[in-house]
Design a protein around this motif. Structure first.
Motif, PDB file in Angstrom:
ATOM      1  N   SER A  96       0.817  -1.214   0.000  1.00 10.98           N
ATOM      2  CA  SER A  96       0.000   0.000   0.000  1.00 10.98           C
ATOM      3  C   SER A  96       0.856   1.271   0.000  1.00 10.98           C
ATOM      4  O   SER A  96       0.384   2.329  -0.386  1.00 10.98           O
ATOM      5  CB  SER A  96      -0.973   0.001   1.176  1.00 10.98           C
ATOM      6  OG  SER A  96      -0.301   0.158   2.393  1.00 10.98           O
ATOM      7  N   PHE A  97       2.131   1.173   0.421  1.00 11.62           N
ATOM      8  CA  PHE A  97       3.018   2.328   0.461  1.00 11.62           C
ATOM      9  C   PHE A  97       4.017   2.374  -0.689  1.00 11.62           C
ATOM     10  O   PHE A  97       4.599   3.407  -0.956  1.00 11.62           O
ATOM     11  CB  PHE A  97       3.822   2.343   1.777  1.00 11.62           C
ATOM     12  CG  PHE A  97       3.030   2.785   2.956  1.00 11.62           C
ATOM     13  CD1 PHE A  97       2.818   4.130   3.212  1.00 11.62           C
ATOM     14  CD2 PHE A  97       2.496   1.851   3.830  1.00 11.62           C
ATOM     15  CE1 PHE A  97       2.083   4.542   4.307  1.00 11.62           C
ATOM     16  CE2 PHE A  97       1.762   2.257   4.933  1.00 11.62           C
ATOM     17  CZ  PHE A  97       1.549   3.597   5.165  1.00 11.62           C
ATOM     18  N   SER A  98       4.261   1.246  -1.342  1.00 12.88           N
ATOM     19  CA  SER A  98       5.340   1.194  -2.335  1.00 12.88           C
ATOM     20  C   SER A  98       4.979   0.268  -3.483  1.00 12.88           C
ATOM     21  O   SER A  98       4.303  -0.732  -3.298  1.00 12.88           O
ATOM     22  CB  SER A  98       6.624   0.684  -1.670  1.00 12.88           C
ATOM     23  OG  SER A  98       7.649   0.562  -2.615  1.00 12.88           O
ATOM     24  N   ASN A  99       5.454   0.623  -4.656  1.00 13.29           N
ATOM     25  CA  ASN A  99       5.315  -0.282  -5.799  1.00 13.29           C
ATOM     26  C   ASN A  99       6.692  -0.706  -6.317  1.00 13.29           C
ATOM     27  O   ASN A  99       6.831  -1.161  -7.437  1.00 13.29           O
ATOM     28  CB  ASN A  99       4.472   0.349  -6.913  1.00 13.29           C
ATOM     29  CG  ASN A  99       5.110   1.606  -7.474  1.00 13.29           C
ATOM     30  OD1 ASN A  99       6.147   2.063  -6.998  1.00 13.29           O
ATOM     31  ND2 ASN A  99       4.489   2.178  -8.479  1.00 13.29           N
ATOM     32  N   LYS A 100       7.728  -0.541  -5.455  1.00 10.55           N
ATOM     33  CA  LYS A 100       9.077  -0.958  -5.820  1.00 10.55           C
ATOM     34  C   LYS A 100       9.130  -2.480  -5.956  1.00 10.55           C
ATOM     35  O   LYS A 100       8.348  -3.194  -5.332  1.00 10.55           O
ATOM     36  CB  LYS A 100      10.093  -0.549  -4.748  1.00 10.55           C
ATOM     37  CG  LYS A 100      10.234   0.919  -4.524  1.00 10.55           C
ATOM     38  CD  LYS A 100      11.354   1.248  -3.550  1.00 10.55           C
ATOM     39  CE  LYS A 100      11.223   0.554  -2.223  1.00 10.55           C
ATOM     40  NZ  LYS A 100      12.221   0.969  -1.224  1.00 10.55           N
ATOM     41  N   PRO A 101      10.077  -2.993  -6.743  1.00 14.19           N
ATOM     42  CA  PRO A 101      10.272  -4.448  -6.798  1.00 14.19           C
ATOM     43  C   PRO A 101      10.532  -4.995  -5.401  1.00 14.19           C
ATOM     44  O   PRO A 101      11.104  -4.320  -4.540  1.00 14.19           O
ATOM     45  CB  PRO A 101      11.504  -4.611  -7.686  1.00 14.19           C
ATOM     46  CG  PRO A 101      11.536  -3.375  -8.512  1.00 14.19           C
ATOM     47  CD  PRO A 101      10.986  -2.285  -7.631  1.00 14.19           C
ATOM     48  N   PHE A 102      10.119  -6.237  -5.190  1.00 13.81           N
ATOM     49  CA  PHE A 102      10.169  -6.846  -3.872  1.00 13.81           C
ATOM     50  C   PHE A 102      10.803  -8.224  -3.972  1.00 13.81           C
ATOM     51  O   PHE A 102      10.520  -8.961  -4.906  1.00 13.81           O
ATOM     52  CB  PHE A 102       8.733  -6.965  -3.326  1.00 13.81           C
ATOM     53  CG  PHE A 102       8.670  -7.358  -1.897  1.00 13.81           C
ATOM     54  CD1 PHE A 102       8.855  -6.422  -0.903  1.00 13.81           C
ATOM     55  CD2 PHE A 102       8.459  -8.671  -1.537  1.00 13.81           C
ATOM     56  CE1 PHE A 102       8.806  -6.789   0.436  1.00 13.81           C
ATOM     57  CE2 PHE A 102       8.407  -9.053  -0.218  1.00 13.81           C
ATOM     58  CZ  PHE A 102       8.578  -8.099   0.770  1.00 13.81           C
ATOM     59  N   THR A 103      11.648  -8.572  -3.004  1.00 17.30           N
ATOM     60  CA  THR A 103      12.280  -9.888  -3.003  1.00 17.30           C
ATOM     61  C   THR A 103      12.045 -10.601  -1.675  1.00 17.30           C
ATOM     62  O   THR A 103      11.919  -9.966  -0.636  1.00 17.30           O
ATOM     63  CB  THR A 103      13.807  -9.807  -3.240  1.00 17.30           C
ATOM     64  OG1 THR A 103      14.401  -9.049  -2.197  1.00 17.30           O
ATOM     65  CG2 THR A 103      14.129  -9.179  -4.588  1.00 17.30           C
ATOM     66  N   ILE A 104      11.996 -11.922  -1.772  1.00 18.43           N
ATOM     67  CA  ILE A 104      11.932 -12.774  -0.597  1.00 18.43           C
ATOM     68  C   ILE A 104      13.165 -13.661  -0.661  1.00 18.43           C
ATOM     69  O   ILE A 104      13.429 -14.292  -1.693  1.00 18.43           O
ATOM     70  CB  ILE A 104      10.661 -13.644  -0.567  1.00 18.43           C
ATOM     71  CG1 ILE A 104       9.405 -12.757  -0.476  1.00 18.43           C
ATOM     72  CG2 ILE A 104      10.681 -14.588   0.620  1.00 18.43           C
ATOM     73  CD1 ILE A 104       8.783 -12.508  -1.775  1.00 18.43           C
ATOM     74  N   GLU A 105      13.942 -13.675   0.414  1.00 17.59           N
ATOM     75  CA  GLU A 105      15.122 -14.529   0.499  1.00 17.59           C
ATOM     76  C   GLU A 105      14.850 -15.599   1.546  1.00 17.59           C
ATOM     77  O   GLU A 105      14.638 -15.286   2.713  1.00 17.59           O
ATOM     78  CB  GLU A 105      16.351 -13.708   0.874  1.00 17.59           C
ATOM     79  CG  GLU A 105      16.715 -12.667  -0.157  1.00 17.59           C
ATOM     80  CD  GLU A 105      17.881 -11.795   0.262  1.00 17.59           C
ATOM     81  OE1 GLU A 105      18.583 -12.129   1.248  1.00 17.59           O
ATOM     82  OE2 GLU A 105      18.088 -10.757  -0.384  1.00 17.59           O
ATOM     83  N   LEU A 106      14.847 -16.842   1.111  1.00 18.56           N
ATOM     84  CA  LEU A 106      14.606 -17.978   2.005  1.00 18.56           C
ATOM     85  C   LEU A 106      15.872 -18.808   2.120  1.00 18.56           C
ATOM     86  O   LEU A 106      16.520 -19.103   1.113  1.00 18.56           O
ATOM     87  CB  LEU A 106      13.480 -18.861   1.454  1.00 18.56           C
ATOM     88  CG  LEU A 106      12.128 -18.185   1.231  1.00 18.56           C
ATOM     89  CD1 LEU A 106      11.192 -19.135   0.503  1.00 18.56           C
ATOM     90  CD2 LEU A 106      11.539 -17.748   2.555  1.00 18.56           C
ATOM     91  N   GLU A 107      16.210 -19.169   3.340  1.00 19.32           N
ATOM     92  CA  GLU A 107      17.296 -20.120   3.596  1.00 19.32           C
ATOM     93  C   GLU A 107      16.842 -20.955   4.775  1.00 19.32           C
ATOM     94  O   GLU A 107      17.068 -20.605   5.929  1.00 19.32           O
ATOM     95  CB  GLU A 107      18.607 -19.411   3.896  1.00 19.32           C
ATOM     96  CG  GLU A 107      19.764 -20.373   4.023  1.00 19.32           C
ATOM     97  CD  GLU A 107      21.086 -19.681   4.274  1.00 19.32           C
ATOM     98  OE1 GLU A 107      21.862 -20.222   5.090  1.00 19.32           O
ATOM     99  OE2 GLU A 107      21.342 -18.619   3.682  1.00 19.32           O
TER     100      GLU A 107
END
Length: 125
Positions: free
Chosen positions: A51-62
């Motif tokens: 709702s605040f940003s439309n920047k690219p987003f990443t999820i890092e899972l380990e």
């Protein structure tokens, strides 16, 4: 909007939800039986982020280990993120796992088949 961090406990992984960087990091082992509060915290934070940003987003899972409840929780979180991806939010997942961990490799492959979000896998030695 602020960055949010949960330290790892004996049954839950480390989580960093970083607004400035546009990413969530989930790292460690997950033995949680009641995953709902954990799952809701991550999804609520992400919805606020969107709702605040439309920047690219990443999820890092380990993840070193997932019990069945945590496995289902992770699928639910990725399914929720996948909805936003389908409607144009730039989201990617980077998933690191130990090379000899066949179970985790199977979970990653399952997610790659089910969801449209790009999932890059990295085997750790």
């Amino acid at each position: 909007m602020r960055t949010f961090m949960l330290e790892a406990s004996e049954d839950s992984p480390y989580v960093l939800m970083d607004y400035e960087e546009g990413k969530i990091i989930i790292k460690g082992r997950s033995f949680m039986e009641d995953t709902l509060p954990f799952q809701e915290a991550i999804i609520d934070w992400f919805r606020t982020y969107i709702s605040f940003s439309n920047k690219p987003f990443t999820i890092e899972l380990e993840l070193e280990y997932l019990n069945s409840s945590s496995h289902q929780m992770l699928l639910f979180i990725i399914a929720e993120l996948n909805k936003y991806y389908i409607f144009g939010q730039q989201i990617s997942i980077t998933w690191s796992f130990f090379n000899e961990d066949e179970y985790m490799k199977d979970v990653i492959e399952e997610c790659q088949k089910i969801f449209e979000i790009p999932i890059k896998e990295y085997a750790l030695v």
